[in-house]
Structures are given as C-alpha cells and as structure tokens.
Design an enzyme around this catalytic site. Structure first.
Site, PDB file in Angstrom:
ATOM      1  N   ASP A 287      -3.613   2.218  -5.419  1.00 34.05           N
ATOM      2  CA  ASP A 287      -2.263   2.184  -4.837  1.00 34.05           C
ATOM      3  C   ASP A 287      -2.005   0.938  -3.993  1.00 34.05           C
ATOM      4  OD1 ASP A 287      -3.724   2.776  -2.519  1.00 34.05           O
ATOM      5  OD2 ASP A 287      -2.114   4.011  -1.699  1.00 34.05           O
ATOM      6  N   GLU A 288      -2.780  -0.113  -4.214  1.00 32.17           N
ATOM      7  CA  GLU A 288      -2.621  -1.326  -3.401  1.00 32.17           C
ATOM      8  C   GLU A 288      -2.562  -2.561  -4.270  1.00 32.17           C
ATOM      9  OE1 GLU A 288      -5.549  -1.969  -0.294  1.00 32.17           O
ATOM     10  OE2 GLU A 288      -6.066   0.143  -0.490  1.00 32.17           O
TER      11      GLU A 288
ATOM     12  N   ASP B 152       0.860  -1.193   0.000  1.00 31.62           N
ATOM     13  CA  ASP B 152       0.000   0.000   0.000  1.00 31.62           C
ATOM     14  C   ASP B 152       0.890   1.234   0.000  1.00 31.62           C
ATOM     15  OD1 ASP B 152      -2.951   0.927   1.946  1.00 31.62           O
ATOM     16  OD2 ASP B 152      -1.758   2.097   0.554  1.00 31.62           O
TER      17      ASP B 152
END
Ligand code: TTP
Ligand code: MG
Length: 357
Positions: free
Chosen positions: A110-111, A12
């Site tokens: 974003d993960e 993350d």
C-alpha cells in the site's frame, strides 16, 4: 552545473486492509475492525495484519497475537485476510499514482514513492499535485491515502506517517532538520528495537539527539550503519526512486548426480524442490500466482513450462500439484533428465516490508 532539486512523494494508504473491508461491507462502518488470521474466540494462534483507527484506540497493533487483540477489543469485527482483493485494489491504486510520477517505485502493498521533480515547479505546485492524487484515489477507490512530500525518500516516508489518516505533510528542504529533530529515533524506520535501546543508553532519544551526536563515536559503536544513521538523522538521503519491474521470483533447481529417466526419482526431486521454494516464499511473506518448471535433458536441451493460477497462494499443496502437473504433461518419458527446477513468480507481498533502504 548545480544539482537539480528533487520533489519526492511517499504515498501510504490508511489502515489499508480494513479500509478495503469497510468499503466492501458498509454494514461494518463505524465499528472497530481487525483483519487477521484465526481469531477463534480469542484462542487462535494468528496475528493481526491491521486494524482500523477505532480498534487502535484500544491498543490493537499490526503484528500482535490475535488472542491479545481479542482481550483488548473483544467487540471488534474480526475478518480473515482477503489477499486477492487487497492485491487487486493495490494494483488499481498504483496505476492511478503512477501516472502522476516521473519515476515510480512501489514499496509494499500500500505504499509507493513518486519522483515528481519534473512535474511541479515548486512546493506549492507539489501540494496541488498531492491533493489531486489523494482525491483521485478517494473518488475511484473510496478509501483514503496519506502523502508525505519532501526533498528525498527518507523525509517523504517519515512525513507520510506524520499525519494520518487522510494526511498531507510537506517538508521543504529548509525545514527538514527541524521537522525530524523532535521525532523519536524509531521513526527512522531502519532503527530497530535493539538499536533504539542502545541509543537510549547513550541519551539519544530523538532524531535531533542523533544528528548532534559525534559521528565518529557512532561509527565505532555501529560500524558503517552508525555513519549512515547520522546522515539520515540530518535528513540526508541521495537514493533514487527506482522503477522496479516486479519480476521477482523464487527458484531452486537440482542437477541429478547421474542423468536419469526414472520418473520416481524425478518426481521426488520435484517435490523436494517445491518444499524449498515454498519455505523461502513463506519466509519472505510472499504469495505467488505463477509456477514454472524447468527440465533439462541429457545434452543441455532445456524446456520451461509455466502455469498461472487463478488465485494467489502460498500453499505447498498448490505448488506441488501445479509443478507435478506441468512435469507430468511435458516430460518426454524416454529421455534422460539432467536437471529440474521450480520457480514461482507473479509474487506479491502478503505482508509489509519492515525495513527501508
Ligand atoms: P501499513 O501501511 O503499515 O498499515 P496500514 O495501512 O494498515 O495502516 P496505516 O494507516 O498506519 O498506514 O501496512 C499496510 C498493510 O500491510 C496493512 O493494512 C496490513 C499489512 N500488514 C501486515 O499484514 N502485517 C504488518 O505487520 C503490517 C505492519 C502491515
Ligand atoms: Mg498504510
């Protein structure tokens, strides 16, 4: 045959949008930075997408009205979101991470989950690999990531959030229950506010409290979700890291009551379809790049035509203009149309998925 032990990473990025902005504008480094729409001197109606850790010290949070952020942190640097840039950098990061994984699943902008079971021999090997991924991202992209490592997705996801920014948290199988026990139930991400409040009434505050609670009582209160909640509180999660191809799309189509060659009727129907498609796209916080129209003539002959825009958008204007242009240039004017359809694809989430599993 014994089941093979799994090693799962959850990656993350730290304060992703603002980290990207700081990278692009070194002059704002060190300031509180907030990315969100329409701040308008505190009078705007936008919301905060994210803020950097400096702004979070003042209580600013994702999803909060930007007017509230302005009251909490008037001196911050306020920037509008630059989705195309975030999406580009997200893509580069995913490409880096993907090559270290046996199986890879992007999760939001974003993960990502990485199944590295076949890439490492033990937890020590997992640590070396996680550090290597973090280092490559930092070197290549200039921004930091946090990684959680665990025997399944659930534990990895909770672990990546445990120590941030630039964190690395490893939770071995035998440590899972103890690791989870002291955390608030809300850290099990699918526990929403309502469930959290109900659990609180029962005296269940921590994941440990939940793991100890009678599963039968939970299932009579919450149904199947209650049982699942109980399993997860014990750190049990068998879900696989799933390779997704990212072919998601949103589409609608209309069959005319009677086949028609009336261009007014066709273009009216097209505009209405665009509105429906757009509503759904916006509801899901998606941005699109590719527009496809489908034209089926009398007798089922079907043509599709696509156009990919040079930018991501969620504006009705862009969709209608592109769809109209595609139909206008491809419609065979003398022929009767049976059905038309509109689809948007190359979708990217402009916001975060809020629920897991
Ligand atoms: P997050 O990973 O939840 O947050 P973050 O990366 O900004 O911060 P953290 O260090 O805590 O991970 O979300 C990633 C991006 O998604 C975030 O930078 C902006 C966007 N986002 C929204 O637009 N709205 C939201 O409500 C949330 C939670 C995120
Ligand atoms: Mg993040």
């Amino acid at each position: 045959m014994s089941e093979k032990k799994r090693v799962i990473f959850h990656l993350d990025m730290d304060h992703f949008y603002t980290a990207v902005e700081e990278r692009e504008r070194p002059e704002i480094k060190g300031y509180a930075v907030i990315v969100g729409s329409d701040p308008k001197e505190g009078k705007g109606r936008g919301v905060v997408s994210t803020s950097n850790y400096e702004a979070r010290k003042s209580g600013v949070r994702s999803g909060m009205p930007i007017s509230q952020a302005w009251r909490l942190c008037p001196r911050a640097v306020y920037l509008p979101p630059n989705f195309p840039l975030y999406i580009k950098i997200s893509g580069e990061i995913m490409q880096i991470a993907r090559k270290y994984a046996g199986k890879f699943e992007q999760w939001g902008i974003d993960e990502a989950f990485l199944d590295v079971s076949d890439k490492v021999a033990d937890w020590a090997g997992a640590e070396v690999l996680a550090r290597q991924i973090k280092a490559e991202i930092k070197e290549t992209e200039g921004i930091t990531a946090s990684i959680g490592v665990g025997p399944n997705k659930l534990v990895a996801k909770v672990a990546s959030d445990f120590q941030k920014p630039d964190g690395l948290t490893i939770v071995k199988e035998e440590e899972v229950e103890k690791f989870l026990a002291s955390l608030a139930v809300r850290k099990l991400l699918w526990v929403g506010r309502k469930t959290e409040a109900k659990l609180k009434e029962l005296g269940v505050n921590t994941i440990g409290d939940l793991a100890r609670y009678d599963p039968t009582a939970l299932s009579s209160m919450f149904g199947a979700a209650g049982l699942q909640m109980h399993l997860m509180a014990k750190g049990i999660d068998k879900s696989e890291v799933e390779e997704r191809m990212g072919v998601k799309s949103v589409s609608h189509e209309t069959t005319f009551e009677e086949d028609t060659a009336d261009s007014t009727a066709i273009f009216q129907a097209l505009d209405a379809l665009c509105e429906e498609v757009l509503k759904e796209t916006v509801n899901q916080h998606l941005l699109f790049k590719t527009v496809t129209v489908k034209i089926r003539y009398q007798g089922f002959e079907t043509h599709t035509r696509s156009k990919t825009l040079p930018f991501l958008t969620n504006r009705l204007r862009d969709l209608q203009k592109t769809a109209n242009e595609l139909v206008f240039t491809n419609l065979q004017k003398d022929r009767k149309v049976r059905l038309i359809g509109v689809r948007v694809s190359s979708l990217v989430s402009g916001e975060k998925q809020k629920t897991l599993f």
